[in-house]
Design a protein around this motif. Structure first.
Motif, PDB file in Angstrom:
ATOM      1  N   THR A  22     -87.692 -12.030  15.834  1.00  0.00           N
ATOM      2  CA  THR A  22     -88.308 -13.035  16.710  1.00  0.00           C
ATOM      3  C   THR A  22     -87.468 -14.304  16.759  1.00  0.00           C
ATOM      4  O   THR A  22     -87.249 -14.875  17.831  1.00  0.00           O
ATOM      5  N   THR A  23     -86.964 -14.732  15.599  1.00  0.00           N
ATOM      6  CA  THR A  23     -86.118 -15.928  15.554  1.00  0.00           C
ATOM      7  C   THR A  23     -84.859 -15.738  16.392  1.00  0.00           C
ATOM      8  O   THR A  23     -84.468 -16.624  17.161  1.00  0.00           O
ATOM      9  N   TYR A  75     -81.785 -14.006  31.119  1.00  0.00           N
ATOM     10  CA  TYR A  75     -82.294 -13.354  29.917  1.00  0.00           C
ATOM     11  C   TYR A  75     -81.847 -11.900  29.894  1.00  0.00           C
ATOM     12  O   TYR A  75     -82.611 -10.998  30.199  1.00  0.00           O
ATOM     13  N   LEU A 101     -84.316 -13.618  18.934  1.00  0.00           N
ATOM     14  CA  LEU A 101     -84.611 -13.571  20.371  1.00  0.00           C
ATOM     15  C   LEU A 101     -84.951 -14.949  20.920  1.00  0.00           C
ATOM     16  O   LEU A 101     -84.448 -15.348  21.981  1.00  0.00           O
ATOM     17  N   LEU A 102     -85.790 -15.685  20.231  1.00  0.00           N
ATOM     18  CA  LEU A 102     -86.163 -17.024  20.702  1.00  0.00           C
ATOM     19  C   LEU A 102     -84.960 -17.965  20.729  1.00  0.00           C
ATOM     20  O   LEU A 102     -84.806 -18.751  21.680  1.00  0.00           O
ATOM     21  N   MET A 103     -84.118 -17.891  19.727  1.00  0.00           N
ATOM     22  CA  MET A 103     -82.933 -18.737  19.681  1.00  0.00           C
ATOM     23  C   MET A 103     -82.010 -18.443  20.865  1.00  0.00           C
ATOM     24  O   MET A 103     -81.553 -19.357  21.563  1.00  0.00           O
ATOM     25  N   GLN A 104     -81.772 -17.175  21.131  1.00  0.00           N
ATOM     26  CA  GLN A 104     -80.877 -16.801  22.228  1.00  0.00           C
ATOM     27  C   GLN A 104     -81.495 -17.102  23.588  1.00  0.00           C
ATOM     28  O   GLN A 104     -80.788 -17.517  24.523  1.00  0.00           O
ATOM     29  N   MET A 105     -82.804 -16.923  23.702  1.00  0.00           N
ATOM     30  CA  MET A 105     -83.459 -17.238  24.972  1.00  0.00           C
ATOM     31  C   MET A 105     -83.431 -18.745  25.234  1.00  0.00           C
ATOM     32  O   MET A 105     -83.229 -19.183  26.369  1.00  0.00           O
ATOM     33  N   PHE A 106     -83.622 -19.536  24.192  1.00  0.00           N
ATOM     34  CA  PHE A 106     -83.555 -20.986  24.344  1.00  0.00           C
ATOM     35  C   PHE A 106     -82.162 -21.411  24.800  1.00  0.00           C
ATOM     36  O   PHE A 106     -82.008 -22.230  25.713  1.00  0.00           O
ATOM     37  N   THR A 158     -79.756 -10.035  17.465  1.00  0.00           N
ATOM     38  CA  THR A 158     -81.126  -9.733  17.056  1.00  0.00           C
ATOM     39  C   THR A 158     -81.138  -8.727  15.913  1.00  0.00           C
ATOM     40  O   THR A 158     -81.871  -8.895  14.929  1.00  0.00           O
ATOM     41  N   TYR A 164     -81.547 -20.481  28.392  1.00  0.00           N
ATOM     42  CA  TYR A 164     -82.315 -21.305  29.320  1.00  0.00           C
ATOM     43  C   TYR A 164     -81.725 -22.713  29.405  1.00  0.00           C
ATOM     44  O   TYR A 164     -81.594 -23.292  30.472  1.00  0.00           O
ATOM     45  N   ASP A 165     -81.362 -23.256  28.253  1.00  0.00           N
ATOM     46  CA  ASP A 165     -80.865 -24.624  28.210  1.00  0.00           C
ATOM     47  C   ASP A 165     -79.435 -24.741  28.742  1.00  0.00           C
ATOM     48  O   ASP A 165     -79.078 -25.755  29.336  1.00  0.00           O
TER      49      ASP A 165
END
Length: 176
Positions: A68-69, A91, A71-76, A100, A79-80
Motif C-alpha cells: 500500500t505504501t 497511473y 502504490l500510494l507513494m508512486q501514485m502521489f 511495489t 499525480y504531483d
C-alpha cells in the motif's frame, strides 16, 4: 525482608526425564515453567504450553502495509509530477509493479524480524538463569526445568523437594 527468588532450577540427565518432570509439575499445579535443553525435545512445548507465534500474521500485515505504501507513494509522485512518456496513462500500474513488489517484501521481512525479536523477549541483557553454576551444561548434555518464582504455588523448600522427587540430579535456587 525476604529475598525474592527468580525460580528453582532442576537438572535432568535425559530428555525423557525432563519431559516426565514437566508433566508431573503441570499435574501438581505449577504453571510458570520453563525448560532449557541442548536440542529440541518432542512434546515439551505442549507440556509447557508455549504459545504459538503469530509471525505469519505479522508478515501478512507488513506485506500489505508495504504494498500500500509503495502504490500510494508512486501514485502521489505521478499525480504531483505527471510525465507523459510515450502516451502512457498517469497511473500505469504495470510500471509500479517492481517498486511495489520490493517494498512488499521489505516491509514483510522487517515486520517479521521485529515481531520475532519482540515475541522472543530479545534483546535480553540479563537472564538470571544464566548465572546458575551448572547452567552452562544446558548447551552440552543436560536438561533443565525451571519453576519460576512468580508461580502461585512456588515455595523455595517445597519446590526444591518437588524437583528432587521428580528425578532431578541437582536442584539450584536462582536468585533474581
Amino acid at each position: 525482608m525476604v529475598e525474592r527468588t527468580y525460580g528453582m532450577l532442576g537438572e535432568f540427565d535425559s530428555p525423557e526425564a525432563l519431559l516426565a518432570a514437566a508433566r508431573r509439575a503441570r499435574a501438581a499445579g505449577y504453571r510458570e515453567l520453563d525448560a532449557f535443553t541442548p536440542f529440541p525435545v518432542e512434546g515439551l512445548a505442549r507440556v509447557l504450553k508455549i504459545p504459538r507465534p503469530s509471525i505469519s500474521l505479522v508478515g501478512l500485515v507488513g506485506a500489505l502495509a508495504g504494498g500500500t505504501t509503495a502504490l500510494l507513494m508512486q501514485m502521489f509522485v505521478s499525480y504531483d509530477y505527471p510525465l507523459n512518456v510515450g502516451g502512457r496513462p498517469i497511473y500505469a500500474l504495470s510500471a509500479f509493479a517492481v517498486v511495489t513488489f520490493e517494498l512488499t517484501i521489505l516491509f514483510s521481512a522487517l515486520a517479521m524480524a521485529i515481531a520475532m525479536l519482540w515475541q522472543n523477549g530479545l534483546p535480553r541483557l540479563n537472564y538470571p538463569v544464566f548465572a546458575a553454576p551448572r547452567f552452562q551444561l544446558a548447551s552440552k548434555d543436560r536438561f533443565f526445568l525451571c519453576v519460576k518464582g512468580e508461580d502461585p504455588m512456588f515455595d523455595d523448600q517445597a519446590t526444591a523437594e518437588f524437583l528432587a522427587g521428580a528425578g532431578a540430579a541437582s536442584v539450584e535456587r536462582v536468585p533474581p
